[in-house]
Design a protein around this motif. Sequence first.
Motif, PDB file in Angstrom:
ATOM      1  N   TYR A   1      41.128  46.686  46.072  1.00  0.00           N
ATOM      2  CA  TYR A   1      42.333  47.384  45.647  1.00  0.00           C
ATOM      3  C   TYR A   1      42.383  48.840  46.104  1.00  0.00           C
ATOM      4  O   TYR A   1      43.421  49.493  45.989  1.00  0.00           O
ATOM      5  CB  TYR A   1      42.435  47.370  44.119  1.00  0.00           C
TER       6      TYR A   1
ATOM      7  N   THR B   1      42.606  36.256  38.825  1.00  0.00           N
ATOM      8  CA  THR B   1      43.934  36.844  38.808  1.00  0.00           C
ATOM      9  C   THR B   1      43.963  38.015  39.772  1.00  0.00           C
ATOM     10  O   THR B   1      43.242  38.991  39.593  1.00  0.00           O
ATOM     11  CB  THR B   1      44.302  37.317  37.392  1.00  0.00           C
ATOM     12  N   ILE B   2      44.768  37.911  40.798  1.00  0.00           N
ATOM     13  CA  ILE B   2      44.864  38.953  41.811  1.00  0.00           C
ATOM     14  C   ILE B   2      46.117  39.786  41.566  1.00  0.00           C
ATOM     15  O   ILE B   2      47.210  39.241  41.384  1.00  0.00           O
ATOM     16  CB  ILE B   2      44.930  38.341  43.229  1.00  0.00           C
ATOM     17  N   ASP B   3      45.950  41.103  41.540  1.00  0.00           N
ATOM     18  CA  ASP B   3      47.100  42.002  41.504  1.00  0.00           C
ATOM     19  C   ASP B   3      47.559  42.161  42.950  1.00  0.00           C
ATOM     20  O   ASP B   3      47.079  43.031  43.682  1.00  0.00           O
ATOM     21  CB  ASP B   3      46.688  43.344  40.900  1.00  0.00           C
ATOM     22  N   GLN B   4      48.470  41.296  43.360  1.00  0.00           N
ATOM     23  CA  GLN B   4      48.854  41.245  44.762  1.00  0.00           C
ATOM     24  C   GLN B   4      49.502  42.536  45.230  1.00  0.00           C
ATOM     25  O   GLN B   4      49.342  42.945  46.388  1.00  0.00           O
ATOM     26  CB  GLN B   4      49.797  40.064  45.013  1.00  0.00           C
TER      27      GLN B   4
ATOM     28  N   ALA C   1      46.701  44.892  46.062  1.00  0.00           N
ATOM     29  CA  ALA C   1      46.020  44.426  47.270  1.00  0.00           C
ATOM     30  C   ALA C   1      46.868  44.708  48.508  1.00  0.00           C
ATOM     31  O   ALA C   1      46.357  45.163  49.541  1.00  0.00           O
ATOM     32  CB  ALA C   1      45.714  42.938  47.152  1.00  0.00           C
ATOM     33  N   ASP C   2      48.168  44.454  48.405  1.00  0.00           N
ATOM     34  CA  ASP C   2      49.062  44.691  49.540  1.00  0.00           C
ATOM     35  C   ASP C   2      49.175  46.178  49.857  1.00  0.00           C
ATOM     36  O   ASP C   2      49.238  46.571  51.033  1.00  0.00           O
ATOM     37  CB  ASP C   2      50.448  44.119  49.244  1.00  0.00           C
TER      38      ASP C   2
ATOM     39  N   ARG D   1      36.732  38.335  43.071  1.00  0.00           N
ATOM     40  CA  ARG D   1      38.051  38.654  43.632  1.00  0.00           C
ATOM     41  C   ARG D   1      37.874  38.920  45.121  1.00  0.00           C
ATOM     42  O   ARG D   1      37.093  39.776  45.515  1.00  0.00           O
ATOM     43  CB  ARG D   1      38.647  39.871  42.908  1.00  0.00           C
TER      44      ARG D   1
ATOM     45  N   VAL E   1      39.776  40.274  47.362  1.00  0.00           N
ATOM     46  CA  VAL E   1      40.448  41.418  47.969  1.00  0.00           C
ATOM     47  C   VAL E   1      40.064  42.699  47.242  1.00  0.00           C
ATOM     48  O   VAL E   1      39.760  42.688  46.046  1.00  0.00           O
ATOM     49  CB  VAL E   1      41.983  41.252  47.944  1.00  0.00           C
TER      50      VAL E   1
END
Length: 270
Positions: free
Chosen positions: A197, A40-43, A46-47, A193, A195
Amino acid sequence: MTDHRTLASHEASATTGAEPPPSPADDQAAADQTAADETTIDQARADAFAAEYPLRPIPAAGPVDTRSICETPSAAEFLDPLWKAVVAETRTRGNDIHLPISVAYAERLCAAYPGADRELVLVATLLHDTGWAHVDESRILSEGFTGDWRKAAIRYEHEHQGCLVARRVLPGLGYSEEFIGRVTEIIDGHDTRHVAYSLEDALMRDADRSWRFDRAGIALASSWFTMDPATYADRLATEIVPELITDAAVQMATADLARSNALLKTGVLR
């Protein structure tokens, strides 16, 4: 924090009712699905990190030391009580070699990126792989270092267990709940993961990878992946260098790999 379900509970649920026992292939498929479900990525986070540091690899703001890591062992004596608290966890999967070297690299990276929270990076790096001591050791090499190893269920398990180690040992050393939460956020997903954070997350990831380029890392990790040193060194150049997030890590890795290739005569022994 991601809810990591154990493989054991997944298998238990698969055997309820009148269904026949799962085959080994079914077990592996279930494990793979569990891993996929837990990625599960917290986009948004990450962005936000990508927007804050748009240049990749991230340029260093401080000095970059590319000497052999043997020249600069960890000098962070404030970590000694934490080291003592996890001695048992260092005795699995070469952690008593991997973790001290990784922390030494983390100190260099913090010097190159002085804006990072140094204590957070060092504590997270020290603890990130302690979870290997609390999983089925027979599965570490058979599952954690073969095939699509980043998606192996045992990879998720060791991250989860590492978070539990952090929550067990850090309160008694005076760390706040807020700080411990930041540590576990970095540990959780550091392998699985793809990416980062935060800058601290990125530096811990790069420290974890940097040790592989040193001769000690090549000696240990090549055996884990059942590769000869030359093949593993080639893999470092083609697969791991591109994963490095910071330019300081790229510079250190490039220098280390050149030294290791020369020392191990990988140009001939292949």
